[in-house]
Write a protein that holds these residues in place. Structure first.
Motif, PDB file in Angstrom:
ATOM      1  N   ILE A   1       0.839  -1.201   0.000  1.00 47.00           N
ATOM      2  CA  ILE A   1       0.000   0.000   0.000  1.00 47.00           C
ATOM      3  C   ILE A   1       0.877   1.257   0.000  1.00 47.00           C
ATOM      4  O   ILE A   1       0.573   2.236  -0.674  1.00 47.00           O
ATOM      5  N   LYS A   2       1.987   1.226   0.738  1.00 44.02           N
ATOM      6  CA  LYS A   2       2.898   2.380   0.748  1.00 44.02           C
ATOM      7  C   LYS A   2       3.470   2.634  -0.637  1.00 44.02           C
ATOM      8  O   LYS A   2       3.661   3.784  -1.040  1.00 44.02           O
ATOM      9  N   GLY A   3       3.762   1.559  -1.371  1.00 47.16           N
ATOM     10  CA  GLY A   3       4.270   1.719  -2.733  1.00 47.16           C
ATOM     11  C   GLY A   3       3.288   2.455  -3.614  1.00 47.16           C
ATOM     12  O   GLY A   3       3.668   3.316  -4.412  1.00 47.16           O
ATOM     13  N   ILE A   4       2.018   2.161  -3.471  1.00 49.17           N
ATOM     14  CA  ILE A   4       0.989   2.871  -4.233  1.00 49.17           C
ATOM     15  C   ILE A   4       0.876   4.313  -3.733  1.00 49.17           C
ATOM     16  O   ILE A   4       0.730   5.240  -4.511  1.00 49.17           O
ATOM     17  N   GLY A   5       0.969   4.501  -2.428  1.00 51.98           N
ATOM     18  CA  GLY A   5       0.855   5.833  -1.844  1.00 51.98           C
ATOM     19  C   GLY A   5       1.992   6.761  -2.233  1.00 51.98           C
ATOM     20  O   GLY A   5       1.826   7.973  -2.269  1.00 51.98           O
ATOM     21  N   ILE A   6       3.152   6.207  -2.534  1.00 53.15           N
ATOM     22  CA  ILE A   6       4.302   7.028  -2.916  1.00 53.15           C
ATOM     23  C   ILE A   6       4.016   7.805  -4.194  1.00 53.15           C
ATOM     24  O   ILE A   6       4.510   8.911  -4.386  1.00 53.15           O
ATOM     25  N   LEU A   7       3.182   7.261  -5.054  1.00 54.35           N
ATOM     26  CA  LEU A   7       2.879   7.933  -6.320  1.00 54.35           C
ATOM     27  C   LEU A   7       2.336   9.335  -6.115  1.00 54.35           C
ATOM     28  O   LEU A   7       2.631  10.241  -6.888  1.00 54.35           O
ATOM     29  N   SER A   8       1.535   9.538  -5.077  1.00 55.40           N
ATOM     30  CA  SER A   8       0.937  10.864  -4.869  1.00 55.40           C
ATOM     31  C   SER A   8       1.876  11.805  -4.141  1.00 55.40           C
ATOM     32  O   SER A   8       1.702  13.008  -4.200  1.00 55.40           O
ATOM     33  N   THR A   9       2.876  11.276  -3.425  1.00 52.63           N
ATOM     34  CA  THR A   9       3.752  12.160  -2.670  1.00 52.63           C
ATOM     35  C   THR A   9       4.954  12.615  -3.479  1.00 52.63           C
ATOM     36  O   THR A   9       5.601  13.581  -3.110  1.00 52.63           O
TER      37      THR A   9
END
Length: 142
Positions: free
Chosen positions: A130-138
């Motif tokens: 999930i963090k890997g997906i979340g990195i896209l927005s940051t």
């Protein structure tokens, strides 16, 4: 949505400039007008499609960050695993590999006889997805 309006404004401005420089003989030919209109509509549709895809991925990434933030306060380890699986299943069209990996991790967890002990480890593994997906927005915000 703001980007879409900007893009449409640019395309309409370019259309106006092209129309201004048309040879006067072309302005009376309907076939040339139809061809240019179809080219511009196709180009505009393609740009809007790409923009909406990027917007959708950004929304998913922000949702992933929110899920990670709420992990410690609102979920048990097992609850987080199930919530993460639901999140990935809902977004499996955009992130099919992540969903498949999470399913394999869950199957390993679901068949483990020491399930309660392993829930923290499995929760952390899925959190990494999930963090890997979340990195896209940051990435863009920094």
């Amino acid at each position: 949505m703001d980007n879409t309006i900007t893009i449409l404004g640019l395309v309409s401005g370019i259309t106006g400039i092209i129309g201004f420089f048309f040879p006067s003989e072309w302005k009376e030919k309907i076939i040339i007008k139809i061809v240019f209109t179809l080219i511009i509509l196709t180009l505009t549709s393609y740009i809007v499609f790409l923009n909406s895809k990027v917007d959708r991925i950004e929304k998913v990434s922000k949702s992933a960050n929110l899920l990670i933030e709420k992990k410690q306060t609102e979920f048990t380890s097992e609850g987080f695993i199930l919530a993460a699986l639901s999140f990935l299943e809902q977004n499996k069209k955009d992130f099919p590999d992540s969903y498949e990996r999470a399913k394999k991790i869950f199957e390993k967890y679901d068949n483990d006889k020491y399930r309660a002990i392993e829930s923290v480890n499995i929760s952390n593994e899925i959190e990494g997805l999930i963090k890997g997906i979340g990195i896209l927005s940051t990435v863009e915000n920094k």
